[in-house]
Design a protein around this motif. Structure first.
Motif, PDB file in Angstrom:
ATOM      1  N   ASP A 105       0.832  -1.213   0.000  1.00 62.57           N
ATOM      2  CA  ASP A 105       0.000   0.000   0.000  1.00 62.57           C
ATOM      3  C   ASP A 105       0.866   1.263   0.000  1.00 62.57           C
ATOM      4  N   ARG A 107       1.050   4.157  -2.975  1.00 64.54           N
ATOM      5  CA  ARG A 107       0.892   5.597  -2.678  1.00 64.54           C
ATOM      6  C   ARG A 107       2.113   6.377  -3.169  1.00 64.54           C
ATOM      7  N   ALA A 140      -4.473   4.352   7.076  1.00 71.88           N
ATOM      8  CA  ALA A 140      -4.099   4.904   5.763  1.00 71.88           C
ATOM      9  C   ALA A 140      -3.326   6.215   5.906  1.00 71.88           C
ATOM     10  N   ARG A 154       0.333   5.520   6.509  1.00 68.87           N
ATOM     11  CA  ARG A 154       1.001   4.993   5.309  1.00 68.87           C
ATOM     12  C   ARG A 154       1.185   6.094   4.258  1.00 68.87           C
ATOM     13  N   GLN A 155       0.190   6.983   4.179  1.00 68.07           N
ATOM     14  CA  GLN A 155       0.309   8.104   3.240  1.00 68.07           C
ATOM     15  C   GLN A 155       1.461   9.023   3.660  1.00 68.07           C
ATOM     16  N   SER A 156       1.569   9.258   4.946  1.00 70.23           N
ATOM     17  CA  SER A 156       2.627  10.124   5.463  1.00 70.23           C
ATOM     18  C   SER A 156       4.010   9.528   5.148  1.00 70.23           C
ATOM     19  N   ALA A 194       4.642   7.486   2.610  1.00 65.95           N
ATOM     20  CA  ALA A 194       4.816   7.612   1.152  1.00 65.95           C
ATOM     21  C   ALA A 194       5.260   9.037   0.797  1.00 65.95           C
ATOM     22  N   GLU A 195       4.670  10.025   1.456  1.00 61.52           N
ATOM     23  CA  GLU A 195       5.049  11.417   1.192  1.00 61.52           C
ATOM     24  C   GLU A 195       6.508  11.668   1.572  1.00 61.52           C
TER      25      GLU A 195
END
Ligand SMILES: [Zn+2]
Length: 374
Positions: free
Chosen positions: A182, A186, A349, A352-354, A356-357
């Motif tokens: 995931d 992202r 989420a 995980r987004q953080s 990916a960023e």
């Protein structure tokens, strides 16, 4: 990166000696390499250091010669006393010892040149760019560097494990393979938004052998390799983030992480000593260092802004995917799935987004730095 002012003085100019013989460094900073690069509009001389060094910069009055004195610095045995330059502007860079713990680099030019000094970190470097002085106007180049042009790259994103190989498993049953896929997806989206071409070593829950992953990267001529994993430790309280690059294991812990991630493929690995004696690896390792530190820094700034992050630093270890891929790369251990708090975060989420960023920012900052460097 810090643009520096520079002193142009008429201080005594000591001619550099001939071949200098150096013993063991007794100074606190080590000069690890000198590199010279010819570019269409300037010539770059890079002094690579193991940590920032105090220095003095002078131009020899009335001559096309410059000197950089590095205080409390000694060279490694591999640094030659003279680096010849084959281009129309510079003749040579000659190193000599001026005191037991300071070095002088004498840079002789063939034409009138205007130098610009920069210090860069990760790794620490003093960079001197020499621009030809315009013959007609005598003008110098602009003091500030233009912003790095936008660089489009092919980046391999490698979410660890998959299919029959779940990777590490948390107390609640959450699996590493799921979390890192995931995060990888992202990251793909974020880097594509920035114009990059992305190759995923896996884009679903499939088992892909490590050898196939590096084959994908090498055969597609990728520029960067970013492997994403979540860590595990027998001690449930262990948590934090680490960024790895290829190298001999920094410590026992790093060795254990590489052994776990390599799995059965460890037996296919070449002799490390042989690999690290190959100077052709210099480019890959130097760029991997830069990518690793930029990503590490981006992680602390981005994820660390919203979550408490235990910083386990940048480390080296012999990971199969980093060893067998031909391009600069890192392996990020983004959290410990074996730690209940970090497992709970990984299941969200937003976390995980953080991550990916942070990875996307690290890649972008690395590319911007590489563009200035090259
Ligand atoms: Zn893993």
């Amino acid at each position: 990166m810090t643009p520096l002012g520079w002193g142009i003085g008429a201080a005594a100019w000591l001619l550099a000696g001939s071949a200098a013989a150096f013993g063991q460094p007794a100074a606190s900073t080590t000069l690890t390499a000198i590199r010279v690069g010819s570019h269409p509009t300037y010539t770059r001389v890079v002094f690579e250091l193991d940590k920032p060094a105090a220095y003095e910069w002078r131009k020899k009055a009335g001559a096309n010669a410059f000197q950089l004195t590095l205080l409390d610095t000694a060279p490694t045995a591999g640094v030659p006393s003279t680096v010849s330059v084959r281009n129309p502007h510079l003749a040579a860079v000659t190193i000599s010892r001026v005191t037991p713990t300071s070095l002088r680099a004498a840079i002789t030019a063939k034409t009138a040149l205007t130098p610009r000094l920069l210090t860069l970190d990760h790794p620490d470097r003093i960079v001197v760019d020499f621009y030809p002085v315009s013959a007609t106007t005598g003008t110098s180049p602009p003091l500030t560097k233009t912003a790095a042009t936008r660089v489009i790259r092919t980046i391999v994103i490698d979410p660890g494990h998959g299919g029959k190989d779940p990777g590490a498993i948390g107390l609640s049953g959450y699996q590493e393979k799921e979390a890192v896929l995931d995060i990888g997806r992202r990251l793909k989206k974020l880097l594509e938004q920035r114009g990059h071409r992305i190759i995923m070593t896996r884009n679903d829950d499939t088992f892909i052998p490590l050898s196939d992953r590096t084959q994908i990267a090498n055969s597609r001529g990728a520029d960067l390799f970013v492997s994403i994993h979540a860590n595990a430790h027998p001690k449930r309280s262990t948590k934090g983030m680490q960024v790895y690059l290829l190298g001999k294991a920094t410590d026992e812990e790093a060795r254990a992480v590489a052994a776990r991630e390599n799995g059965d493929d460890a037996s296919q690995m070449d002799d490390l000593d042989q690999i690290f004696n190959d100077m052709a690896l210099d480019f890959r390792i130097n760029h991997s260092i830069s990518l690793a530190y930029q990503t590490h820094d981006a992680f602390l700034r981005t994820v660390g802004k919203r979550y408490s992050v235990v910083d386990l630093g940048v480390k080296r270890a012999p990971f199969y995917v980093l060893m067998k891929s031909d391009m600069p790369g890192i392996l990020a251990e983004v959290s410990f799935i074996s730690n209940p708090q970090e497992e709970a975060r990984l299941k969200k989420a937003a976390y995980r987004q953080s991550i990916a960023e942070a990875l996307a920012r690290g890649v972008e900052r690395y590319l911007a730095e590489a563009a200035v460097e090259s």
